[in-house]
Scaffold this motif. Structure first.
Motif, PDB file in Angstrom:
ATOM      1  N   GLU A   1       7.073  -6.667 -52.595  1.00 51.79           N
ATOM      2  CA  GLU A   1       7.182  -6.645 -53.907  1.00 51.79           C
ATOM      3  C   GLU A   1       6.013  -6.725 -54.481  1.00 51.79           C
ATOM      4  O   GLU A   1       5.629  -5.906 -55.507  1.00 51.79           O
ATOM      5  N   GLU A   2       4.983  -7.160 -54.101  1.00 50.85           N
ATOM      6  CA  GLU A   2       3.516  -7.185 -54.872  1.00 50.85           C
ATOM      7  C   GLU A   2       2.931  -5.680 -54.542  1.00 50.85           C
ATOM      8  O   GLU A   2       1.970  -5.450 -55.286  1.00 50.85           O
ATOM      9  N   CYS A   3       3.378  -5.049 -53.466  1.00 46.26           N
ATOM     10  CA  CYS A   3       2.765  -3.781 -53.183  1.00 46.26           C
ATOM     11  C   CYS A   3       3.665  -2.694 -54.217  1.00 46.26           C
ATOM     12  O   CYS A   3       3.219  -1.515 -54.455  1.00 46.26           O
ATOM     13  N   GLY A   4       4.441  -3.022 -55.109  1.00 47.43           N
ATOM     14  CA  GLY A   4       4.863  -2.181 -55.858  1.00 47.43           C
ATOM     15  C   GLY A   4       5.526  -0.917 -55.754  1.00 47.43           C
ATOM     16  O   GLY A   4       5.799   0.048 -56.525  1.00 47.43           O
ATOM     17  N   GLY A   5       6.047  -0.883 -54.510  1.00 47.72           N
ATOM     18  CA  GLY A   5       6.583   0.279 -54.137  1.00 47.72           C
ATOM     19  C   GLY A   5       5.896   1.594 -53.789  1.00 47.72           C
ATOM     20  O   GLY A   5       6.358   2.614 -53.668  1.00 47.72           O
ATOM     21  N   MET A   6       4.531   1.376 -53.717  1.00 47.91           N
ATOM     22  CA  MET A   6       3.903   2.487 -53.437  1.00 47.91           C
ATOM     23  C   MET A   6       3.664   2.461 -51.691  1.00 47.91           C
ATOM     24  O   MET A   6       2.978   1.767 -51.220  1.00 47.91           O
ATOM     25  N   PRO A   7       3.915   3.475 -51.215  1.00 41.93           N
ATOM     26  CA  PRO A   7       3.966   3.750 -49.854  1.00 41.93           C
ATOM     27  C   PRO A   7       2.817   3.555 -49.040  1.00 41.93           C
ATOM     28  O   PRO A   7       2.910   2.982 -48.204  1.00 41.93           O
TER      29      PRO A   7
ATOM     30  N   GLY B   1      -1.300   8.030 -53.536  1.00 42.44           N
ATOM     31  CA  GLY B   1      -0.904   7.448 -52.582  1.00 42.44           C
ATOM     32  C   GLY B   1       0.774   7.101 -52.667  1.00 42.44           C
ATOM     33  O   GLY B   1       1.557   6.338 -52.150  1.00 42.44           O
ATOM     34  N   ILE B   2       1.467   7.742 -53.873  1.00 43.39           N
ATOM     35  CA  ILE B   2       2.665   7.588 -54.049  1.00 43.39           C
ATOM     36  C   ILE B   2       3.685   8.487 -53.182  1.00 43.39           C
ATOM     37  O   ILE B   2       4.916   8.334 -53.124  1.00 43.39           O
ATOM     38  N   GLY B   3       3.304   9.551 -52.342  1.00 37.81           N
ATOM     39  CA  GLY B   3       3.909  10.237 -51.474  1.00 37.81           C
ATOM     40  C   GLY B   3       4.097  11.627 -51.976  1.00 37.81           C
ATOM     41  O   GLY B   3       5.405  12.289 -51.506  1.00 37.81           O
ATOM     42  N   LYS B   4       3.434  12.249 -52.914  1.00 36.23           N
ATOM     43  CA  LYS B   4       3.501  13.663 -53.356  1.00 36.23           C
ATOM     44  C   LYS B   4       3.276  14.581 -52.224  1.00 36.23           C
ATOM     45  O   LYS B   4       4.148  15.493 -51.963  1.00 36.23           O
ATOM     46  N   THR B   5       2.396  14.479 -51.552  1.00 37.74           N
ATOM     47  CA  THR B   5       2.050  15.357 -50.373  1.00 37.74           C
ATOM     48  C   THR B   5       3.098  15.319 -49.144  1.00 37.74           C
ATOM     49  O   THR B   5       3.596  16.270 -48.725  1.00 37.74           O
TER      50      THR B   5
ATOM     51  N   ALA C   1       9.092  22.873 -65.147  1.00 36.63           N
ATOM     52  CA  ALA C   1       9.440  21.739 -64.848  1.00 36.63           C
ATOM     53  C   ALA C   1       8.491  20.523 -64.269  1.00 36.63           C
ATOM     54  O   ALA C   1       7.838  20.851 -63.611  1.00 36.63           O
ATOM     55  N   LYS C   2       8.391  19.575 -65.151  1.00 33.63           N
ATOM     56  CA  LYS C   2       7.455  18.243 -64.659  1.00 33.63           C
ATOM     57  C   LYS C   2       8.229  17.072 -64.096  1.00 33.63           C
ATOM     58  O   LYS C   2       9.022  16.487 -64.888  1.00 33.63           O
ATOM     59  N   ILE C   3       7.961  16.709 -63.054  1.00 33.70           N
ATOM     60  CA  ILE C   3       8.707  15.647 -62.237  1.00 33.70           C
ATOM     61  C   ILE C   3       7.798  14.396 -61.793  1.00 33.70           C
ATOM     62  O   ILE C   3       6.812  14.766 -61.170  1.00 33.70           O
ATOM     63  N   ARG C   4       8.134  13.354 -62.419  1.00 33.17           N
ATOM     64  CA  ARG C   4       7.101  12.185 -62.152  1.00 33.17           C
ATOM     65  C   ARG C   4       7.662  11.556 -60.700  1.00 33.17           C
ATOM     66  O   ARG C   4       8.720  11.243 -60.634  1.00 33.17           O
ATOM     67  N   MET C   5       6.768  11.469 -59.594  1.00 36.58           N
ATOM     68  CA  MET C   5       7.041  10.988 -58.541  1.00 36.58           C
ATOM     69  C   MET C   5       7.312   9.412 -58.746  1.00 36.58           C
ATOM     70  O   MET C   5       6.196   8.660 -58.804  1.00 36.58           O
ATOM     71  N   GLN C   6       8.531   9.035 -58.468  1.00 32.60           N
ATOM     72  CA  GLN C   6       8.864   7.517 -58.656  1.00 32.60           C
ATOM     73  C   GLN C   6       8.326   6.620 -57.473  1.00 32.60           C
ATOM     74  O   GLN C   6       8.198   7.149 -56.086  1.00 32.60           O
ATOM     75  N   THR C   7       8.161   5.398 -57.749  1.00 34.11           N
ATOM     76  CA  THR C   7       7.782   4.244 -56.600  1.00 34.11           C
ATOM     77  C   THR C   7       9.243   4.182 -55.690  1.00 34.11           C
ATOM     78  O   THR C   7      10.299   4.461 -56.334  1.00 34.11           O
ATOM     79  N   LEU C   8       9.187   3.480 -54.733  1.00 31.67           N
ATOM     80  CA  LEU C   8      10.233   3.122 -53.680  1.00 31.67           C
ATOM     81  C   LEU C   8      11.241   2.096 -54.609  1.00 31.67           C
ATOM     82  O   LEU C   8      10.402   1.124 -54.997  1.00 31.67           O
ATOM     83  N   THR C   9      12.409   1.986 -54.176  1.00 32.59           N
ATOM     84  CA  THR C   9      13.007   0.897 -54.839  1.00 32.59           C
ATOM     85  C   THR C   9      12.842  -0.340 -53.656  1.00 32.59           C
ATOM     86  O   THR C   9      12.089   0.012 -52.807  1.00 32.59           O
ATOM     87  N   LYS C  10      13.238  -1.350 -53.923  1.00 36.41           N
ATOM     88  CA  LYS C  10      13.160  -2.646 -53.328  1.00 36.41           C
ATOM     89  C   LYS C  10      13.417  -2.562 -51.790  1.00 36.41           C
ATOM     90  O   LYS C  10      12.780  -2.857 -50.909  1.00 36.41           O
TER      91      LYS C  10
END
Length: 955
Positions: free
Chosen positions: A289-295, A135-139, A251-260
């Motif tokens: 904020e409670e959604c923690g940046g998860m798209p 659910g973080i947006g990799k696809t 190369a290994k890239i961690r998908m980050q959550t969205l900024t506020k």
């Protein structure tokens, strides 16, 4: 053929004509039925392959099954031909479809996208892996990359989805179909297809995007070999970091959550006009904020709140999110949690699943509302606390002792982090935290019945819900209860909790606990009353017969515990950060106690005699920064106070943290402590010693002192890390001067040694006294003029890291004579040194840059490689993208510092040069940082490899 039709429809489904389109339900139904038939045919093939020799009866039965299945396939194929030509229907929505997904113009998205595209352009890299939680947006990221590659036409793109039920043959056929390779002849084998695919793959510029990979696959066997040197590329998305490792990703890239800001923009794009109302805006901000940046979570919650303008509805949604009850919000269960559940199902071991679910018992903390203010951990969970609980619960049952259990527990934590179910802490290296949505997901799992994937034991999680009283109803069958972070002030009548194993009441303003409260909890093993306001605790004589862990951490008002002697089964007792004055004499009856933590007790703690030596099973004892009123054996106080001699009687002790405030007390008993058995220790000595965590298992930190007794040297001889605070130079030489006594010393940390002019006077030490030092940290040494006196005797061939800060009298760091011994140096950080002019002083001779001799050089390289296995986890993570770098391996550049990876120079107003060379080859340099060095002139550095240093230097 049904398989071809199925593949065509799947391909079209992955690329709908518009974002507002979806497959019609009748098409979806046909696809699901077709896939079931394909799976059944695969099953029959497998059965046939496994049973080559069949009896006549078996052949007859198998033939009937095949005939029936072929008939079903023909019928279903006819239905497929009757499907409507228009496969898609429109998704009704009031806003533009493009607003529903994370915007490809957002800064963090563009940054990650450019990072992936950069690796695809790098001719040295063939496999790029993007990992992160569901659910973080990799696809979505891969969708954008695919579009970009099609526009630039640098590569031909092949896109496939792997999913959990991976099938090599089906995967191979799907790729071949996309490439237009048809080999329908029944005699064409899997290997023949692989050879054909490999031939085409190797002769063109392809990027294979594999979405949602859950396991290692042998792409070479399928027909897609890995190529370096500007060949075809492979881009993978996965939830499991193990997949990145197993696929040998470059190369290994961690998908980050969205900024506020990005999260709010995404929420606004999906919620419509509702959050524009003035009385809702602040609540909406808190919900985001409670959604923690998860798209995915942001989109789902936003859709649930569309067209809702009542303030009460928004407040209720915020309350549900804060209480980790997000499953009660429309869409969260089906759209978010069901998508996260495969990550939980991937935890094959039931006990590992329980370890994960246990983390949900710890609630998210509000800002400024930390559980342990003195530690400032916020919503982070101490790994040691988790492992202790898991051990007591029996989730770690293959360990022979607490140290083995700790090692296994840390391995479980690491595996949960690799699966993106836990995150590393930011406030302490030994902390972890749970993403807000993952915590809500875990709470949802605990509410499921076992036949739907929930745990067999029942949880009750009502943490952070503002409860005034503990919920006494329906608790009889509950095994684990978390009521943390509520507003409970009293525990009066006891609930009937006959099956209760764990009770967490941490972070409640409890001032009173009735002695009878625990009477109906006969199976209770873990009781956590940390961060409460209790002043004393009493229980009835028959209560808590099975209690194994009593955690009273950070109970600042707690002064007495008179019942401890009756807890015969107690294994762990934590009274750290309390206000205990005297330990009860009955404690000496706790013969099963293995871990005792009495750290950070502000008032002077009195330990009566015979308590410590009575704890015969003690394995781990912690008295860090607690001023215990120790007595000398020969003094009258020994009749009422414990002596250091009692520690020597703990025959099972393997981990010790202790604060010795009087350095003169060391001589009498400390040499007789069980040093040979201690696998881990931290000894702080002096009135105000350093209290930093050095990255090693055995460490000592000393403050002041006019002379060092023999007992202190006994400790130093077994130390890996030594921290010195306000000590004189001759005392340093006393400690580090004897090579034979300090063979294991690897880390030296100096702080506020105001009279120190050199850290070691080599005229007074052994010739190779520093040869095993790997880390050197110098902080606030105002009179330091040079590192060493009589430098010709210094050998620093294992030094990997040096940090120098606020050493204002220092004009140069290394002499030209020392350069040949810096072949292993990887990390150099110099800051705030007002008079520093050079990093390396003097002219560099050619012989110095290449080493004294071939033999010495080979020896140094061998030792450097040998140290690789001993590096910290952080070092290993930094090396992931650089191991195997051909350029670094083949570099033949001359010059010192050939192993340097990171160079940081900050606030050095008089620094003129790094080295007196026109050209400096740093083949392994990955990171360069320069800040406020106005007079620095840097030489040419033509051999920068690995990650781009910042700024791209001419060094």
């Amino acid at each position: 053929m049904i398989e071809g039709k199925c593949s065509d429809l799947k391909s079209e489904a992955e690329h709908p004509p518009g974002e507002d389109k979806k497959l019609k339900e009748e098409v979806n139904v046909w696809l699901r039925q077709a896939q079931n038939m394909i799976d059944e045919i695969d099953s029959i093939k497998t059965e046939f392959d496994q049973r080559r020799t069949l009896t006549l009866l078996s052949r007859y039965k198998l033939g009937r099954r095949i005939a029936k299945k072929l008939k079903d396939v023909r019928v279903h194929s006819e239905k497929g031909r009757a499907l409507p030509k228009e496969l898609f229907s429109s998704i009704p929505r009031k806003k533009e479809a493009s607003a529903i997904r994370p915007a490809t113009t957002q800064a963090s998205f563009i940054k990650t996208m450019n990072e992936v595209l950069g690796h695809l352009d790098d001719e040295r890299k063939s496999t790029i892996c993007v990992y992160g939680m569901g659910g973080i947006g990799k696809t979505h990221l891969m969708n954008a990359i695919e579009k970009e590659l099609k526009v630039t036409k640098k590569f031909k793109v092949i896109r496939v989805t792997a999913s959990k039920n991976f099938n090599h043959e089906r995967f191979q056929m799907e790729i071949m179909k996309i490439l237009g390779i048809y080999m329908a002849n029944q005699h064409v084998t899997y290997n023949m297809k692989s050879e054909k695919l490999s031939e085409i793959w190797s002769n063109s510029r392809y990027v294979l995007i594999i979405d949602d990979l859950w396991q290692k696959i042998d792409l070479g066997n399928i027909g897609i070999p890995a190529y370096k040197d500007n060949g075809p590329k492979i881009a993978i998305t996965t939830r499991l970091f193990d997949v990145c490792r197993d696929m040998s990703a470059d190369a290994k890239i961690r998908m980050q959550t969205l900024t506020k800001q990005e999260a709010r923009e995404l929420f606004d794009a999906n919620v419509g006009e509702a959050d524009g109302e003035p009385h809702i805006q602040d609540i909406a901000a808190n919900i985001v904020e409670e959604c923690g940046g998860m798209p995915l979570a942001i989109i789902t919650v936003a859709r649930a709140m569309r067209e809702k303008t009542q303030k009460e509805l928004w407040e209720n949604t915020l309350t549900l999110l804060k209480a980790s009850a997000a499953h009660e919000i429309r869409g969260m269960e089906t759209e978010v949690f069901e998508r996260l559940k495969p990550s939980y199902d991937e935890l094959k071991d039931h006990k590992v699943k329980m370890c994960f679910l246990y983390c949900s018992l710890f609630p998210k903390q509000e800002k400024g509302d930390e559980i342990f203010p003195k530690e400032e951990n916020g919503d982070e969970i101490c790994v040691n606390d988790l492992v202790n609980i898991w051990t007591i619960e029996g989730f770690i049952d293959k360990a022979h002792n607490l140290v083995e259990a700790s090692n296994i527990g840390h391995g479980i934590v690491d595996s949960l982090k690799d699966k993106c179910l836990l995150e590393g802490g930011t406030k302490h290296h030994n902390n972890v935290k749970m993403h807000h949505v993952i915590r809500s997901f875990a709470v949802w799992i605990t509410s499921l019945p076992s036949h739907e994937g929930g745990p067999k034991s029942k949880f009750l999680v009502k943490a952070g819900k503002g409860l005034k009283e503990p919920p006494l109803e329906e608790t009889e069958d509950i095994e684990r209860i978390s009521l943390m972070s509520n507003d409970i002030k009293k525990l009066s009548s006891g609930p009937n909790c006959r099956n209760l194993v764990s009770l967490f009441l941490r972070k409640n303003p409890i001032t009173y606990v009735s002695p009878s409260f625990f009477e109906l909890m006969p199976r209770l093993k873990i009781l956590d009353l940390s961060a409460t306001n209790i002043e004393s605790l009493m229980i009835s004589p028959s209560s808590l017969p099975m209690l194994r862990a009593l955690i009273l951490k950070n109970c600042g008002s707690l002064r007495e515990l008179k019942f401890l002697g009756q807890l015969k089964e107690l294994v762990i007792l934590d009274l750290s950060y309390s206000s205990m004055i005297t330990l009860p004499c009955e404690m000496q009856n706790l013969h099963k106690l293995k871990r005792l933590d009495l750290s950070y007790i502000d008032a002077g703690l009195i330990i009566p005699p015979n308590i410590i030596c009575g704890l015969s099973s003690l394995v781990d004892m912690r008295l860090m920064m607690t001023k215990v009123m120790w007595a000398k054996q020969s003094e009258p106080e020994a009749a009422t106070n414990a002596t250091y001699g009692e520690v020597a009687k703990l025959k099972d002790l393997i981990s010790l943290e202790i604060y010795i405030h009087n350095i003169n007390c060391v001589e009498e008993h400390v040499p007789h402590w069980p040093w040979s058995k201690l696998e881990r220790f931290k000894i702080n000595i002096g009135q105000f010693p350093l209290n930093v965590d050095l990255p090693c298992a055995r460490q000592m930190q000393i403050e002041g002192g006019k002379h060092y007794p023999h007992g202190l040297k006994v400790i130093a001889a077994r130390t890996e890390g030594l921290g010195l605070h306000e000590v004189h130079g001759e005392l340093v030489s006393q400690l580090v001067g004897d090579l034979k006594g300090l063979e294991g010393l690897k880390i030296l940390f100096f702080r506020s040694c105001r009279e120190l002019e050199c850290i070691v006077d080599c005229r007074h030490v052994g010739e190779n006294a520093m040869e095993n030092i790997e880390h050197l940290n110098l902080y606030m040494l105002p009179k330091l003029k040079k590192l060493f006196e009589q430098v010709s005797k210094v050998c620093l061939k294992k030094l990997r890291k040096i940090v120098v800060q606020r050493c204002d009298a220092l004009k140069s760091l290394f002499s030209s004579e020392m350069v040949a011994d810096l072949g292993a140096l990887e990390y150099l950080d110099v800051r705030n040194c007002a008079e520093l002019e050079e990093i390396i002083e003097g002219e560099i001779e050619k012989s110095s840059t290449q080493g004294d001799s071939k033999t010495r050089k080979e020896s140094r390289i061998g030792e450097f490689r040998g140290k690789k296995e001993e590096r910290t986890k952080g070092d290993l993570q930094d090396e992931r993208s650089t191991e195997g770098d051909a350029s670094a391996k083949n570099s033949k550049t001359e010059g010192p510092l050939q192993s340097l990876r990171s160079l940081k120079l900050s606030e050095l107003p008089k620094l003129k040069r790094i080295i007196r060379l026109h050209t400096l080859g740093l083949p392994r340099l990955e990171h360069y940082h320069q800040f406020k060095c106005p007079n620095l002139s840097v030489p040419n550095c033509p051999n920068i490899t690995g990650r781009n240093p910042r700024p791209s230097p001419q060094i």
